[in-house]
Motif scaffolding. Structure first.
Motif, PDB file in Angstrom:
ATOM      1  N   MET A 187       0.676  -1.243  -0.034  1.00 13.37           N
ATOM      2  CA  MET A 187       0.015   0.139  -0.036  1.00 13.37           C
ATOM      3  C   MET A 187       0.913   1.092  -0.033  1.00 13.37           C
ATOM      4  SD  MET A 187      -2.707   1.279   2.668  1.00 13.37           S
ATOM      5  CE  MET A 187      -4.087  -0.090   2.328  1.00 13.37           C
ATOM      6  N   THR A 188       0.729   2.220  -0.715  1.00 14.03           N
ATOM      7  CA  THR A 188       1.294   3.497  -0.751  1.00 14.03           C
ATOM      8  C   THR A 188       1.129   4.110   0.292  1.00 14.03           C
ATOM      9  OG1 THR A 188      -0.372   4.568  -1.996  1.00 14.03           O
ATOM     10  CG2 THR A 188       0.961   3.572  -3.389  1.00 14.03           C
ATOM     11  N   ARG A 189       2.126   4.886   0.870  1.00 14.41           N
ATOM     12  CA  ARG A 189       2.042   5.915   2.085  1.00 14.41           C
ATOM     13  C   ARG A 189       0.896   6.943   2.019  1.00 14.41           C
ATOM     14  NH1 ARG A 189       3.623   3.386   6.022  1.00 14.41           N
ATOM     15  NH2 ARG A 189       4.015   5.182   7.042  1.00 14.41           N
ATOM     16  N   ASP A 190       0.388   7.129   0.893  1.00 14.87           N
ATOM     17  CA  ASP A 190      -0.707   8.267   1.039  1.00 14.87           C
ATOM     18  C   ASP A 190      -2.103   7.359   1.086  1.00 14.87           C
ATOM     19  OD1 ASP A 190      -1.053   6.901  -1.498  1.00 14.87           O
ATOM     20  OD2 ASP A 190      -1.570   8.632  -2.494  1.00 14.87           O
ATOM     21  N   ALA A 191      -2.118   6.198   1.209  1.00 15.72           N
ATOM     22  CA  ALA A 191      -3.300   5.619   1.926  1.00 15.72           C
ATOM     23  C   ALA A 191      -3.003   5.128   3.266  1.00 15.72           C
ATOM     24  CB  ALA A 191      -3.561   4.278   1.021  1.00 15.72           C
ATOM     25  N   VAL A 193     -14.583   9.436   6.135  1.00 15.13           N
ATOM     26  CA  VAL A 193     -13.424   9.006   5.775  1.00 15.13           C
ATOM     27  C   VAL A 193     -13.460   8.613   4.316  1.00 15.13           C
ATOM     28  CG1 VAL A 193     -12.434   7.931   8.021  1.00 15.13           C
ATOM     29  CG2 VAL A 193     -13.971   6.592   6.356  1.00 15.13           C
ATOM     30  N   VAL A 194     -12.237   8.547   3.524  1.00 14.97           N
ATOM     31  CA  VAL A 194     -12.267   8.344   2.157  1.00 14.97           C
ATOM     32  C   VAL A 194     -11.730   6.879   1.866  1.00 14.97           C
ATOM     33  CG1 VAL A 194     -11.722  10.622   1.295  1.00 14.97           C
ATOM     34  CG2 VAL A 194      -9.858   9.110   1.776  1.00 14.97           C
ATOM     35  N   ALA A 195     -12.314   6.187   0.914  1.00 22.92           N
ATOM     36  CA  ALA A 195     -12.230   4.815   0.637  1.00 22.92           C
ATOM     37  C   ALA A 195     -10.903   4.461   0.880  1.00 22.92           C
ATOM     38  CB  ALA A 195     -12.747   4.446  -0.749  1.00 22.92           C
ATOM     39  N   LYS A 196      -9.953   5.084   0.321  1.00 19.04           N
ATOM     40  CA  LYS A 196      -8.441   4.561   0.256  1.00 19.04           C
ATOM     41  C   LYS A 196      -7.865   4.592   1.801  1.00 19.04           C
ATOM     42  CE  LYS A 196      -6.231   9.201  -0.357  1.00 19.04           C
ATOM     43  NZ  LYS A 196      -5.432   9.058   0.917  1.00 19.04           N
ATOM     44  N   ASP A 197      -8.741   5.367   2.829  1.00 18.07           N
ATOM     45  CA  ASP A 197      -8.212   5.251   4.242  1.00 18.07           C
ATOM     46  C   ASP A 197      -9.086   4.144   4.828  1.00 18.07           C
ATOM     47  OD1 ASP A 197      -6.353   6.979   3.575  1.00 18.07           O
ATOM     48  OD2 ASP A 197      -7.334   8.730   3.999  1.00 18.07           O
ATOM     49  N   ALA A 198      -9.785   3.241   4.285  1.00 19.36           N
ATOM     50  CA  ALA A 198     -10.760   2.139   4.991  1.00 19.36           C
ATOM     51  C   ALA A 198     -10.354   0.688   4.655  1.00 19.36           C
ATOM     52  CB  ALA A 198     -12.039   2.719   4.832  1.00 19.36           C
ATOM     53  N   LEU A 212     -12.123   0.294  -1.098  1.00 22.01           N
ATOM     54  CA  LEU A 212     -11.333   0.219   0.144  1.00 22.01           C
ATOM     55  C   LEU A 212     -10.643  -1.051   0.101  1.00 22.01           C
ATOM     56  CD1 LEU A 212     -14.716   1.040   0.444  1.00 22.01           C
ATOM     57  CD2 LEU A 212     -14.502   0.538   2.740  1.00 22.01           C
ATOM     58  N   ALA A 213      -9.690  -0.991   1.054  1.00 15.20           N
ATOM     59  CA  ALA A 213      -8.851  -2.250   1.081  1.00 15.20           C
ATOM     60  C   ALA A 213      -9.827  -3.314   1.884  1.00 15.20           C
ATOM     61  CB  ALA A 213      -7.725  -2.024   2.588  1.00 15.20           C
ATOM     62  N   SER A 214      -9.699  -4.535   1.136  1.00 14.74           N
ATOM     63  CA  SER A 214     -10.649  -5.636   1.593  1.00 14.74           C
ATOM     64  C   SER A 214      -9.875  -6.725   2.343  1.00 14.74           C
ATOM     65  CB  SER A 214     -11.411  -6.179   0.277  1.00 14.74           C
ATOM     66  OG  SER A 214     -10.554  -6.553  -0.718  1.00 14.74           O
ATOM     67  N   GLN A 236      -2.187  -3.113  10.572  1.00 10.17           N
ATOM     68  CA  GLN A 236      -1.106  -2.465  10.769  1.00 10.17           C
ATOM     69  C   GLN A 236       0.058  -2.786   9.496  1.00 10.17           C
ATOM     70  OE1 GLN A 236      -0.166  -4.896  14.061  1.00 10.17           O
ATOM     71  NE2 GLN A 236      -0.605  -3.371  15.512  1.00 10.17           N
ATOM     72  N   VAL A 237      -0.238  -3.932   8.580  1.00 10.77           N
ATOM     73  CA  VAL A 237       0.513  -3.851   7.447  1.00 10.77           C
ATOM     74  C   VAL A 237       0.042  -2.832   6.489  1.00 10.77           C
ATOM     75  CG1 VAL A 237       0.636  -5.466   5.414  1.00 10.77           C
ATOM     76  CG2 VAL A 237       0.806  -6.561   7.667  1.00 10.77           C
ATOM     77  N   PHE A 238      -1.308  -2.401   6.459  1.00 11.30           N
ATOM     78  CA  PHE A 238      -1.761  -1.643   5.528  1.00 11.30           C
ATOM     79  C   PHE A 238      -1.285  -0.308   5.744  1.00 11.30           C
ATOM     80  CE2 PHE A 238      -5.817  -4.303   4.096  1.00 11.30           C
ATOM     81  CZ  PHE A 238      -4.990  -5.067   3.381  1.00 11.30           C
ATOM     82  N   GLY A 239      -0.924   0.045   7.190  1.00  9.12           N
ATOM     83  CA  GLY A 239      -0.625   1.312   7.832  1.00  9.12           C
ATOM     84  C   GLY A 239      -1.603   2.241   8.497  1.00  9.12           C
ATOM     85  N   PHE A 240      -1.122   2.633   9.521  1.00  6.38           N
ATOM     86  CA  PHE A 240      -1.969   3.704  10.450  1.00  6.38           C
ATOM     87  C   PHE A 240      -1.742   5.075  10.001  1.00  6.38           C
ATOM     88  CE2 PHE A 240      -2.262  -0.021  12.932  1.00  6.38           C
ATOM     89  CZ  PHE A 240      -3.553  -0.132  13.399  1.00  6.38           C
ATOM     90  N   ALA A 241      -2.784   5.713  10.055  1.00 10.39           N
ATOM     91  CA  ALA A 241      -2.800   7.207   9.918  1.00 10.39           C
ATOM     92  C   ALA A 241      -2.173   7.779  11.073  1.00 10.39           C
ATOM     93  CB  ALA A 241      -4.236   7.812   9.613  1.00 10.39           C
TER      94      ALA A 241
END
Length: 250
Positions: free
Chosen positions: A1-5, A183-188, A207-209, A245-250
């Motif tokens: 996942m890119t860091r902007d998501a 929230v926007v889809a890329k952050d969910a 969304l991440a699924s 956590q793998v996807f990354g937290f804001a």
């Protein structure tokens, strides 16, 4: 996942993901049907139930309807599905009374059981600062069930298809849920047990699924999550935080 998501919110399907019926649905149907004069096997009912629901329109009406109208529309939708399920299986002494008993039965939290991992997993996600929501094709009885299973308190929003006006896999029901949590889809992330209604539908909505596929015969610790891009497959709800956590937290 890119860091902007970055993960800000996690959504969950309800039945089949967070909780399950205490006994198979077709068994409950068969048992209650016998009380009203119709004898059909669990296997017959299961097959007919599958056909009735497979061809049914979505349980979706929309926010333009006042609550009392939505409740009537939900009951009418279920009455049609139950009528179709039993159409070729025989006659009841009193179908109206049977349907009322059946509908009330599945409204009771005691007839459902929460996944063992659900409550501690949800608490860990909340403690991590994430917003939590439900996206479900259930009807208004879901609120009572989640409350009775002590799960409702964890959620910042509950989006059900009948009130949203769209049912999964429609993109719009995910957009409605995202809007509620701002929230926007890329952050969910969306977590569910159906490849079509949850996994693929959430991914199509941006969304991440996460697909939960419990191991049929557990042998020790659950197998490690399978992560590919913004999708993951897990064998236990306890692994949701690990995937987030793998996807990354804001």
């Amino acid at each position: 996942m890119t860091r902007d998501a970055m993960t800000r919110a996690v959504f969950f399907d309800a039945a089949g993901t967070l909780f399950d019926p205490r006994e198979p649905v077709a068994r409950s149907y068969a048992r209650i049907a016998r009380q009203f004069g119709l004898a059909a096997s669990e296997e017959q009912i299961a097959a007919s139930f599958h056909n009735a629901f497979g061809s049914a329109p979505g349980l979706a009406f929309g926010p333009e309807h006042p609550p009392e109208v939505l409740r009537r529309l939900e009951r009418d939708w279920w009455r049609e599905r139950v009528t179709e399920t039993f159409a070729a299986l025989g006659n009841f002494r009193d179908f109206d009374s049977f349907f009322e008993a059946l509908f009330a039965y599945f409204a009771e939290p005691e007839h459902w059981v929460a996944a063992v991992e659900a409550e501690p997993m949800l608490q860990r996600l909340k403690d991590s600062g994430l917003k939590l929501g439900v996206i479900s094709n259930f009807d208004y009885r879901l609120y009572r069930i989640l409350d009775g299973l002590d799960l409702k308190r964890h959620f910042d929003s509950i989006t059900i298809s009948s009130e949203a006006g769209y049912a999964k896999p429609r993109r719009e029901v995910f957009e409605a849920a995202l809007g509620r949590l701002q929230v926007v889809a890329k952050d969910a992330i969306h977590v569910g047990d159906s490849e079509h209604l949850d996994f693929e539908a959430a991914r199509a909505a941006g969304l991440a699924s996460v697909l939960i596929e419990p191991e049929s015969i557990p042998k020790g610790p659950p197998s490690a999550p399978e992560v590919a891009g913004r999708s993951a497959k897990i064998s236990s709800l306890a692994q949701v935080l690990q995937v987030a956590q793998v996807f990354g937290f804001a």
